[in-house]
Design a protein around this motif. Structure first.
Motif: not given
Length: 397
Positions: A126-138
């Motif tokens: 499972x992937x536990x981090x997602x990046x967008x322009x605002x930042x990273x959601x863990x």
């Protein structure tokens, strides 16, 4: 923070970095204290072996015990009860290690799985981090809750930790990311760098991080961008390609574009061969969890005099049956207390018995070994004997 260059030899240099919690000499190897502790070692061990600076992990300390807790307790130096300079990363590497690193099954260099601080976590794909322009959601691996890091939040956490040197928040891409995505991540990192310069605690020194993956035009663009900003030093991070040759190329592209008078930190690298080859290309600072991680897995560093060479990565595996009756120390040329007092046979017994004493002794030897090696390299630059030392260790100049 102040940085003074003392000696130069071709692209190499020796120097001194001064901070409010003391100074350290460069080139320098920085032991990693992920959760405000170098695994298996205490402060007396670190000072005794000559550690001059430590690196702690912003993301993991934010989760546990919490940066607000550490702030209330007086910052990392008082919390750890240590008076050495402390560096903190930004949390950007975890965007990779918990994201594409897990998805792609790779580390900073594609053929080297290197997930920092996460050995005991069962990811189950499972992937536990997602990046967008605002930042990273863990996804918090402790509670399962969602944790968000942004440039401003990273600066706030590092201010609470009270470290001497901090890093700007960046996106560390995968060696398997294509150029299109790497360029998107690069522009994002540059925007985040501007935000970090706006929000960081001016009592701390801040390093910008050069990104761009294995792509020369992107790396050069990033180096020029960072060099034009008011950073106190520079990290070279992100994906370092698909081979050590790619990593060397990246250094050769980037370092000539960075200000000569500021230190350069190669993030997350610390193998014996890498220390020689990257210092030779102008790197001043390294951090790596490898010495303690390999120690826990039974791998102990040895010098060329004991048979260490690039092919065996300058390591023996103490579990090997041939060490059962071996009364020699791990390395007869090493003057750490482990090599002065204990045999390979005893360390093998501790390891196969899973005795806790093994983990301290092995970690002590490995960290001591790398710190002393970098000191030898530094001395060889000052004396003009670097290439002779490199040939003795690596077998080539």
């Amino acid at each position: 923070m102040k940085f003074k260059i003392d000696t130069t030899l071709d692209r190499m240099r020796t120097g001194v970095v001064k901070t409010k919690h003391g100074k350290f000499n460069t080139p320098v190897f920085i032991p990693v204290a992920t959760l405000a502790s170098v695994r298996g070692l205490d402060n007396r061990d670190l000072k005794e072996m000559g550690a001059e600076v430590l690196l702690a992990n912003t993301y993991h300390l934010h989760l546990r015990p919490g940066d607000e807790v550490i702030k209330k307790l007086g910052g990392l130096h008082k919390f750890m009860n240590i008076d050495l300079p402390i560096v903190t990363d930004s949390g950007g590497f975890q965007a990779f290690s918990l994201g594409f690193g897990m998805e792609h099954g790779v580390g900073k260099i594609a053929n080297n799985i290197f997930l920092e601080g996460l050995k005991d976590i069962d990811f189950k794909g499972e992937k536990w981090a997602y990046v967008d322009d605002r930042g990273v959601r863990f996804k918090n691996h402790i509670s399962g809750e969602i944790v968000e890091l942004t440039p401003r939040k990273s600066m706030e956490i590092q201010s609470n930790l009270g470290s001497d040197i901090i890093f700007a928040f960046d996106e560390c891409t995968s060696p398997l990311s294509d150029k299109k995505y790497t360029e998107i991540a690069l522009e994002r990192t540059h925007r985040w760098a501007e935000e970090c310069l706006q929000y960081y605690n001016k009592k701390q020194a801040i390093f910008g991080i050069v990104q761009g993956g294995e792509y020369r035009d992107l790396r050069e663009r990033s180096a020029k961008f960072m060099a034009e900003r008011d950073f106190d030093g520079f990290g070279i991070g992100g994906s370092l390609g698909k081979s050590k040759r790619d990593m060397h190329n990246i250094l050769e592209w980037v370092i000539p574009l960075l200000p000569e008078e500021k230190p350069r930190h190669l993030l997350g690298i610390g193998a014996v061969e890498d220390l020689f080859n990257c210092i030779e290309r102008g790197v001043d600072m390294f951090d790596c969890v490898a010495p303690t991680r390999w120690a826990r897995r039974g791998h102990l560093y040895i010098s060329p005099e004991e048979g260490g060479k690039p092919e065996n990565k300058f390591r023996i595996h103490i579990k090997n049956a041939k060490f059962r009756f071996d009364t020699n120390p791990v390395d007869r040329s090493c003057d750490c207390f482990v090599c002065q007092e204990y045999s390979r046979a005893y360390l093998r017994h501790l390891y196969v018995s899973n005795e806790l004493t093994y983990f301290r002794l092995a970690s002590y030897h490995n960290v001591y070994f790398i710190i002393r090696l970098v000191e030898k390299i530094r001395d060889s630059i000052e004396s003009g004997a670097f290439y002779e030392l490199k040939k003795r260790w690596l077998g080539y100049q």
